[in-house]
Design an enzyme around this catalytic site. Structure first.
Site, PDB file in Angstrom:
ATOM      1  N   HIS A  29       0.046  13.926  27.271  1.00  0.00           N
ATOM      2  CA  HIS A  29       0.138  15.024  28.245  1.00  0.00           C
ATOM      3  C   HIS A  29       0.778  16.277  27.637  1.00  0.00           C
ATOM      4  CE1 HIS A  29      -1.100  11.873  31.020  1.00  0.00           C
ATOM      5  NE2 HIS A  29      -0.215  11.122  30.390  1.00  0.00           N
ATOM      6  N   GLU A  43       6.627  12.553  32.641  1.00  0.00           N
ATOM      7  CA  GLU A  43       6.141  11.810  31.477  1.00  0.00           C
ATOM      8  C   GLU A  43       6.070  12.686  30.223  1.00  0.00           C
ATOM      9  OE1 GLU A  43       2.310  10.091  32.126  1.00  0.00           O
ATOM     10  OE2 GLU A  43       2.138   9.301  30.097  1.00  0.00           O
ATOM     11  N   HIS A  96       2.994   7.043  25.972  1.00  0.00           N
ATOM     12  CA  HIS A  96       2.883   7.439  27.379  1.00  0.00           C
ATOM     13  C   HIS A  96       3.927   6.696  28.192  1.00  0.00           C
ATOM     14  CE1 HIS A  96      -1.144   9.533  27.553  1.00  0.00           C
ATOM     15  NE2 HIS A  96      -1.143   9.067  26.314  1.00  0.00           N
ATOM     16  N   GLU A 161       2.525   2.263  26.757  1.00  0.00           N
ATOM     17  CA  GLU A 161       3.090   2.739  28.026  1.00  0.00           C
ATOM     18  C   GLU A 161       4.512   2.189  28.090  1.00  0.00           C
ATOM     19  OE1 GLU A 161       1.664   4.663  30.282  1.00  0.00           O
ATOM     20  OE2 GLU A 161      -0.518   4.424  30.156  1.00  0.00           O
TER      21      GLU A 161
END
Ligand SMILES: [Zn+2]
Length: 675
Positions: A29, A43, A96, A161
């Protein structure tokens, strides 16, 4: 300042780095896309912080790291993957943090592309195990996921993640704690080193020395030792008592420390010394007897020593004058190549090459402030000096011309002008190509090159009734950015070990598959990128830097008419360098730019993504012959994702062939561009 930046790039190229593994770290992101948001954290911030901590650790271990972003910037998914591909990365780790709807979930999971090989799965499992070891959250396992960055990268790639951003009770506490993020980075570092087979560098160094009675000459004479003295490191609070021979030592993280020694009957004294990972720094402290009046000379070494970093290493002095003194013997025992004197009382790294490079760079900075001429001399010297460690490539030696280049800064910035469509498209012809990627049409539009997903193989598809597919080559990265010979009779590709933007070193005949002498483009004219992702152009016997300042670019390509260089910027999309005056033209967000063989028509894709998957993609065309760089839609649709366009040669009548990829199919259509 501009010239100085150029020199810094030049030094980076000359540095011996090519043989080391390169890992691309991809903080998810950023910019316009915050990613998962919850529990007062975003995030994009958390994953950037973990990624940057990981970068610092791995670079200390000698691993080359390239970041897809190192700030809060928007970088498209396709650009992230292509960046790693173009740099020829060894591995790709995307970081992430998760989120879900409804009751917050918990735990850690890692994704690799479905059907990945054992090497990729090993990277994924290593990342997953590291994250579990770091935070101990629920192990949701190594999974398969069709995410853009693991699909479009050609090297082993894993997407981790860390935890659930929206779980405020457990996961988010870890995500928001800088100490936990450091712990996460340290575990990921170990996993990546293991996967690479690289030995970790020690994370501590040794600070040691003796306490001695100052004879008025400081460390020149350390023969009178003081046992039983108190020795304390101010910064850590650690303390010890010197042994009978005055010796003491501490294990500390790298950094600068103040060592204070005290002993009854002596004046307490201290001294500052710098410690480097895996090295021993000598920092002996001399104490003056209390009964002794201070030496008349204000420059007394013993006093001056305290709290001051000396110009000559204390250990060296100790060793030189200590006879059979402890330090001299111990210094030898640390082993060759692990201890080096580089000024101050600090100790440099093993080979000393980075310290040396830093010194050269410092020299350049100083020279820059004075005159122009010494810079040229120094720059040449720097290249020659570095070349002893890494033989220069053709590109590096070409860079010698940079210093004389006056016309470095782009003179203007121009935005491509949106206009109404000037495109007429013919009916679709389709071929199911499954995983084959990045089509490149032949100049006459009768054939298309397609690469295997990992770019190790290149195929040619006949776009006729036969639909014959042949493998053209299958070595190294031969599927990466192949180039058609002008007459379409041969295809040039790069060989193993060539950089992604080097002049292709091999070619193969379409007629009989023979290897041929390379004949693409024009000799001595070429655009390429360096280790800092800066773009360069060599033309008319000169080398110039062509990318916009601050932007990292991929795959600069000089058009056949030599008027433009088209490139793909990580954050700014498709950029065009105008050779005539150095102006930069912005074609807007987008990627996978390609110019038709006439040099006039640029096609590109403009994608949108949600941070994990590409959600929309349309194709655009730019008229490079138009002074205002008219840009118009080429293929637009709401329900289909069109990507990776390629044009055959567009004739003077505007007619030619367009190919692009659309969800597992190669689509080929006749096209007419009417302007
Ligand atoms: Zn994400």
């Amino acid at each position: 300042m501009r010239a100085l930046l150029a020199l810094a790039s030049l030094l980076a190229i000359a540095a011996p780095a090519a043989a080391q593994p390169l890992v691309v770290i991809d903080p998810g992101h950023g910019g316009s896309d915050p990613g998962a948001v919850g529990c007062s954290i975003e995030e994009e911030d958390v994953v950037l912080d973990v990624s940057q901590r990981l970068q610092v650790l791995l670079e200390r271990d000698g691993v080359r790291i390239a970041m897809t972003r190192d700030a809060d910037t928007t970088v498209g998914l396709s650009a992230r993957a292509t960046f790693a591909n173009s740099r020829g990365a060894t591995g790709f780790v995307s970081i992430h943090s998760n989120s879900n709807g409804g009751t917050p979930a918990t735990g850690t999971e890692t994704f690799v592309y479905p059907g990945s090989n054992a090497r990729t799965r090993a990277l994924g499992q290593g990342v997953q195990s590291a994250m579990i070891a770091a935070w101990g959250l629920r192990d949701r396992g190594l999974k398969e996921g069709n995410f853009a960055v693991v699909r479009e990268t050609t090297m082993p790639a894993a997407l981790g993640e860390l935890a659930f951003t929206n779980n405020c009770a457990t996961d988010a506490r870890y995500l928001s704690d800088p100490a936990q993020r450091q712990r996460m980075a340290e575990h990921l570092r170990t996993a990546i080193l293991n996967w690479l087979g690289v030995s970790p560098m020690p994370t501590t160094g040794t600070l040691r020395g003796v306490v001695f009675e100052d004879q008025g000459v400081g460390t020149e004479d350390i023969t009178v030792r003081i046992g039983g003295a108190g020795v304390r490191v101010t910064e850590t609070g650690a303390s010890a008592t010197s042994a009978a021979d005055g010796a003491w030592s501490f294990t500390v993280p790298p950094g600068e420390y103040t060592v204070e020694a005290s002993h009854a009957g002596h004046v307490t004294a201290s001294r500052r010394c710098a410690v480097v990972s895996g090295m021993t720094t000598w920092c002996s402290v001399g104490l003056l007897p209390e009964s002794t009046p201070p030496p008349p000379d204000a420059g007394s070494v013993g006093e001056e020593d305290a709290g001051v970093i000396e110009e000559v290493d204390a250990g060296a002095r100790d060793a030189a004058t200590g006879g059979d003194a402890g330090p001299a013997r111990d210094a030898g025992a640390t082993g060759p190549g692990r201890e080096m004197i580089d000024g101050g009382c600090s100790v440099g790294h093993g080979s000393g090459s980075s310290a040396w490079l830093a010194m050269v760079l410092a020299g350049l900075v100083i020279a820059m402030r004075r005159r122009r001429a010494p810079v040229a001399l120094l720059a040449t010297f720097a290249i020659v000096g570095c070349a002893r460690e890494a033989a220069p490539t053709a590109h590096e030696s070409d860079l010698r011309g940079i210093v004389d280049e006056e016309n470095v800064a782009p003179s203007a910035r121009i935005g491509a002008r949106p206009v109404a469509s000037f495109v007429t498209l013919g009916p679709r012809r389709e071929w199911l190509v499954q995983d084959l990627v990045t089509p490149v049409l032949s100049p006459d539009g009768t054939r298309a090159l397609l690469a295997s997903p990992d770019h190790t193989a290149l195929f040619v598809l006949e776009l006729d009734g036969t639909s014959t597919v042949r493998e053209l080559c299958g070595v190294g990265r031969c599927g990466w950015e192949p180039q058609w010979q002008d007459d379409g009779a041969a295809v040039a590709f790069r060989t193993e070990g060539q950089s992604g933007t080097a002049v292709p070193a091999e070619a193969v005949s379409l007629e009989d598959g023979r290897s041929l002498a390379v004949h693409v483009g024009e000799r001595g004219v070429h655009a390429w990128t360096d280790e800092d992702d800066r773009a360069w152009l060599r033309i008319d016997g000169r080398v110039r830097e062509i990318g916009p300042e601050g932007e990292r670019v991929m795959m600069p390509t000089l058009t056949s008419d030599r008027r433009h260089v088209v490139m793909w910027g990580l954050t700014e999309g498709v950029l065009i360098h105008r050779v005539r005056d150095g102006a930069i033209v912005y074609a807007g967000p987008g990627g996978h730019p390609r110019v038709d063989p006439s040099g006039r028509w640029l096609v590109l894709e403009r994608t949108e993504d949600d941070g994990h998957e590409i959600t929309r993609s349309d194709l655009y065309v730019v008229d490079l012959a138009d002074p205002s760089y008219a840009i118009a839609p080429l293929v637009l649709s709401d329900d289909r994702v069109e990507r990776m366009p390629s044009l055959s040669r567009i004739g003077d009548d505007g007619a030619g062939t367009l190919a692009y990829v659309e969800e597992g199919a190669l689509v080929v259509r006749e096209v007419r561009l009417s302007r």
